[in-house]
Design an enzyme around this catalytic site. Structure first.
Site, PDB file in Angstrom:
ATOM      1  N   ASP A  71     -24.616  -7.390 -58.055  1.00  0.00           N
ATOM      2  CA  ASP A  71     -24.464  -7.978 -59.389  1.00  0.00           C
ATOM      3  C   ASP A  71     -25.559  -9.009 -59.662  1.00  0.00           C
ATOM      4  O   ASP A  71     -25.904  -9.804 -58.789  1.00  0.00           O
ATOM      5  CB  ASP A  71     -23.091  -8.666 -59.462  1.00  0.00           C
ATOM      6  CG  ASP A  71     -22.791  -9.206 -60.846  1.00  0.00           C
ATOM      7  OD1 ASP A  71     -22.638  -8.395 -61.766  1.00  0.00           O
ATOM      8  OD2 ASP A  71     -22.729 -10.441 -60.998  1.00  0.00           O
ATOM      9  N   GLU A  96     -29.005  -0.363 -40.557  1.00  0.00           N
ATOM     10  CA  GLU A  96     -28.320  -0.367 -39.249  1.00  0.00           C
ATOM     11  C   GLU A  96     -27.097   0.546 -39.270  1.00  0.00           C
ATOM     12  O   GLU A  96     -26.728   1.127 -38.259  1.00  0.00           O
ATOM     13  CB  GLU A  96     -27.778  -1.778 -38.956  1.00  0.00           C
ATOM     14  CG  GLU A  96     -28.665  -2.681 -38.180  1.00  0.00           C
ATOM     15  CD  GLU A  96     -27.993  -4.041 -38.055  1.00  0.00           C
ATOM     16  OE1 GLU A  96     -26.794  -4.111 -37.680  1.00  0.00           O
ATOM     17  OE2 GLU A  96     -28.669  -5.037 -38.387  1.00  0.00           O
TER      18      GLU A  96
HETATM   19  C1  GLC Z   1     -22.932  -8.601 -64.484  1.00  0.00           C
HETATM   20  C2  GLC Z   1     -21.662  -7.828 -64.698  1.00  0.00           C
HETATM   21  C3  GLC Z   1     -20.894  -8.462 -65.803  1.00  0.00           C
HETATM   22  C4  GLC Z   1     -20.576  -9.884 -65.401  1.00  0.00           C
HETATM   23  C5  GLC Z   1     -21.842 -10.652 -65.025  1.00  0.00           C
HETATM   24  C6  GLC Z   1     -21.519 -11.922 -64.313  1.00  0.00           C
HETATM   25  O1  GLC Z   1     -23.784  -8.533 -65.560  1.00  0.00           O
HETATM   26  O2  GLC Z   1     -21.949  -6.481 -64.958  1.00  0.00           O
HETATM   27  O3  GLC Z   1     -19.721  -7.783 -66.104  1.00  0.00           O
HETATM   28  O4  GLC Z   1     -19.937 -10.539 -66.451  1.00  0.00           O
HETATM   29  O5  GLC Z   1     -22.646  -9.916 -64.147  1.00  0.00           O
HETATM   30  O6  GLC Z   1     -21.045 -11.652 -63.026  1.00  0.00           O
END
Ligand code: GLC
Length: 501
Positions: free
Chosen positions: A191, A222
Site C-alpha cells: 500500500d 527466500e
Molecule cells: C491506498 C489504498 C486506499 C487507502 C490508502 C491509505 O491508496 O488503496 O484505500 O485509503 O492507501 O492507506
C-alpha cells in the site's frame, strides 16, 4: 509463454467487507469468502488479492492497521485465514494480501506506547511544530497530542505515519512479511508504496525507499515464487519504473490505464508508454480498470468525461448505463488481451455501477467527512456484492448490510447472470478462460486499422480489435472467438472489442 505464474496472472481483488458475509452480521468475512471460492474458481482467476484483513478500528476501511499479525475479528480468526489459504491453494488459486507500511493505526500497540512513553516516538513522525502539509484525505496532515507534540498522518488522523528512518520499523516489517509467507501467502500488495520516506520538503518517492524493496525482494525470493506488487501513483514513468527493477517489486498497478479516457489515441498512447516502460526492465505490465478507490467503469465510461481522477469531481454527473456497460465490456476484453497481468475488482465481472445515491449518513469513507462532503468518497464502489435473489441483501448474508445495496440489483446478481450468454459475468468467464489458454505475458504487434481502432495480434495468434469510432469497421480475417457486443456480418460496431484467431 509465461515463465512464472505472476507474469501473466489474472488477479481478482476481494474487498472482504463487501464480498460475502458468512455469519450474518451484514459485513463480509472469511467464512463468506471460503464459501464462494468455487465461484472464483469458475470465474477462472489465478490469484486473489485481499484488502487488509488485520485487526482495525476501520477508520479507513482496514488501512488503519492495529496489528499486522492478526485477523480482524469481524472477518474471522487467524486459523480461518490459514484454512482459507489452504482452500484457495487446493483450487489452484494463489493468495496475495495487503501490507500497509506507510502508516499504522492510533490503536496499534506502538502508537499507544508512543503516547505514554515519548522516548519510543522515534517509530513515528512526532515534531514540536507541524509544517504546512495537507492530508491526502483533506485537512492538515498533523494532529496534536496531549503533551503538545504533533504527529504526521498523510491520510486520516487515525493513521499515523511510520518513521522509516527507524531501524525498528524495518525489522518489524521484515518480520511481518515472514510471518505471512510462513502461513502460505503468495505475495503482498504494498500500500502507498512510494510514500514511506519523508524529508523536510518531500513526502513521496525518496530514494531510500528502494533499499527497503530490495530487502523485501530478498525475503520474498527466500520463500520462492512469492511476489510484491506496488501501489505506486507516480506520473513520471521513469521514476515509476525504478520500483520494478529486477531486484525490487515484481509488478505495480497501471493507474495510467485506469485513469485513461475512452478515447483511441489516448488509450494507444498509454498502452505504448506502458509497454515502453516495462519492456526494458523485464517487468510484466498490469492492466487495471477498477479497484476499491475508484469509480466503477460502467459509470465512468457512461459519462461525457470518461477520465478518472481522485477528488471525485465527476461524482453524480450524468452517466448512461447502457453506453457505460457497452464500453466497460469492450474495455475488459481489451485489457485482458494485452500482455502482462490483469486485475478484476470484485463486482466488475457483474458490471456493477458506482452507487452514487448512498444516503449521506451511510457514507463511511474518511475522504467524505474530511472534505466536508465536497468529495463524496469511495463508498460507492464498495457496496456489498449481490449474489442471488430479488431483494437486499441479495444473498450477501445478513441484513442490513454495512453499506446499503440498491433495491434494483436483482438482475445484477451472480445467479441471475449465470447461464445468460449476454451477461457481463458470462463475458468475463469466457474471456478469462480464453485468456488463460491464449494470452498472458509476451509482446504485441499493432495492426494498422485507422485512428479510431485499436488492433493488435499476440504471439499466440490471437487478434484483438476495439472499435472506438462511429463507423462499423471490417474485421480482419480469422475465426471470431469472442466479442463484447453484437457484430454485423464481418463488421465491428462502435465501442466493441472482438477476439479472433
Ligand atoms: C491506498 C489504498 C486506499 C487507502 C490508502 C491509505 O491508496 O488503496 O484505500 O485509503 O492507501 O492507506
Amino acid at each position: 509463454m509465461s515463465q512464472a505464474w505472476w507474469r501473466g496472472a489474472a488477479i481478482y481483488q476481494v474487498y472482504l467487507r463487501s464480498f460475502a458475509d458468512g455469519n450474518g452480521d451484514g459485513v463480509g468475512d472469511l467464512a463468506g469468502l471460503r464459501g464462494r471460492l468455487p465461484y472464483l474458481k469458475d470465474l477462472g482467476v489465478d490469484a486473489i488479492w485481499l484488502n487488509p484483513w488485520y485487526p482495525s478500528p476501520m477508520a479507513d476501511g482496514g488501512y488503519d492497521v492495529a496489528d499486522y499479525r492478526g485477523i480482524e475479528p469481524v472477518f474471522g480468526t487467524l486459523e480461518e485465514a490459514e484454512r482459507f489459504i489452504a482452500d484457495a491453494h487446493e483450487l489452484g488459486i494463489k493468495v496475495i494480501i495487503d501490507v500497509v507500511p506507510n502508516h499504522s493505526s492510533t490503536e496499534s500497540a506502538w502508537f499507544k506506547e508512543a503516547l505514554t512513553a515519548p522516548e519510543t516516538r522515534e517509530r513515528f513522525w512526532f515534531r514540536d511544530e507541524p509544517n504546512d502539509w495537507q492530508s491526502i484525505f483533506g485537512g492538515p496532515a498533523w494532529t496534536q497530542v496531549a503533551d503538545g507534540q504533533w504527529y504526521l498522518h498523510l491520510f486520516a488522523p487515525e493513521q499515523p505515519d511510520f518513521n522509516w528512518d527507524s531501524p525498528e520499523v524495518h525489522a518489524d516489517f521484515e518480520n511481518v512479511l515472514r510471518f505471512w509467507f510462513e502461513r502460505g501467502v503468495d505475495g503482498f500488495r504494498v500500500d502507498s508504496a512510494a510514500l514511506l520516506f519523508k524529508d523536510a520538503e518531500r513526502w513521496e518517492d525518496l530514494d531510500p525507499v528502494h533499499d527497503v524493496y530490495r530487502r523485501w525482494r530478498e525475503i520474498a525470493d527466500e520463500y520462492g515464487d512469492r511476489i510484491l506488487i506496488g501501489e505506486v501513483w507516480l506520473p513520471d514513468q521513469e521514476r515509476f519504473a525504478r520500483y520494478l527493477r529486477p531486484d525490487e517489486l515484481h509488478t505495480a498497478f497501471n493507474f495510467d490505464f485506469l485513469s485513461c479516457p475512452w478515447e483511441p489515441a489516448e488509450l494507444r498512447r498509454v498502452i505504448e508508454l506502458t509497454l515502453a516502460t516495462h519492456t526494458p526492465i523485464g517487468a510484466p505490465p498490469t492492466w487495471v480498470l477498477s479497484n476499491h478507490d475508484v469509480t466503477r467503469p460502467v459509470t465512468r465510461y457512461g459519462r461525457a468525461d470518461t477520465t478518472f481522477a481522485h477528488g471525485g469531481a465527476l461524482h453524480g454527473t450524468p452517466s448512461d448505463p447502457e453506453l457505460g456497460t457497452r464500453r466497460a465490456r469492450a474495455a475488459a476484453l481489451l485489457a485482458m488481451a494485452l500482455p502482462g497481468c490483469v486485475y478484476v475488482y470484485q463486482g466488475e465481472e457483474l458490471g456493477l455501477p458506482e452507487v452514487e445515491d448512498l444516503p449521506d449518513a451511510a457514507r463511511q469513507d474518511p475522504m467524505y467527512a474530511r472534505s466536508g462532503g465536497a468529495n463524496r468518497g469511495r463508498d460507492g464502489c464498495r457496496v456489498p456484492l449481490p449474489w442471488s435473489g430479488e431483494s437486499a441483501p441479495f444473498g450477501f448474508g445478513g441484513h442490513p448490510t454495512w453499506l446499503p445495496q440498491p433495491a434494483d440489483w436483482a438482475p445484477m446478481t451472480a445467479k441471475a447472470q449465470t447461464g445468460d450468454p449476454g451477461s457481463m459475468l458470462s463475458l468475463y468467464r469466457t474471456a478469462l478462460r480464453l485468456r488463460h489458454e491464449l494470452l498472458g505475458d509476451g509482446t504485441l504487434t499493432w495492426l494498422p486499422m485507422g485512428p479510431r481502432v485499436l488492433a493488435f495480434t499476440r504471439d499466440s495468434g490471437l487478434t484483438c480489435v476495439t472499435n472506438l469510432g462511429p463507423d462499423p469497421v471490417p474485421l480482419p480475417p480469422g475465426e471470431i472467438l469472442l466479442a463484447s457486443g453484437p457484430l454485423t456480418g464481418d463488421r465491428i460496431l462502435q465501442d466493441t472489442t472482438a477476439w479472433l484467431i
